[in-house]
Motif scaffolding. Structure first.
Motif: not given
Length: 90
Positions: A1-9, A30-38, A40-46
């Motif tokens: 599953m993919n998630f997006r980490i962005t600044p919280h307004s 842990e069980d999550t991989s991260f990549s910097l994309t512009g 935001e940070i993308r997280a892939t879990w499970g």
């Protein structure tokens, strides 16, 4: 599953909040991989799940990603977990 980490307004993050977090996260926690994309940070879990379990799994994954962010921020004086928002990417 993919998630997006962005600044919280609502957290009034500094301009470089994503870069600061990325420096501490690295490519895997842990069980999550991260990549910097512009900006935001993308997280892939499970792994992908059947659609009937998707909503529940998305919330569990989102909570896991938030927990990782909180843990990193607790160990890093110049980061605050309320600077970041995590959202599911369908």
């Amino acid at each position: 599953m993919n998630f997006r980490i962005t600044p919280h307004s609502g957290g009034a993050p500094p301009q470089d909040a994503i870069e600061r977090l990325w420096e501490r996260l690295g490519p895997r926690q842990e069980d999550t991989s991260f990549s910097l994309t512009g900006a935001e940070i993308r997280a892939t879990w499970g792994e992908g799940e059947a659609s009937s379990a998707r909503d529940e799994r998305a919330e569990v994954g989102r909570a896991q990603v938030l927990e990782i962010i909180e843990s990193v921020c607790e160990r890093t004086p110049d980061l605050r977990s309320d600077w970041y928002a995590v959202s599911f990417v369908p």
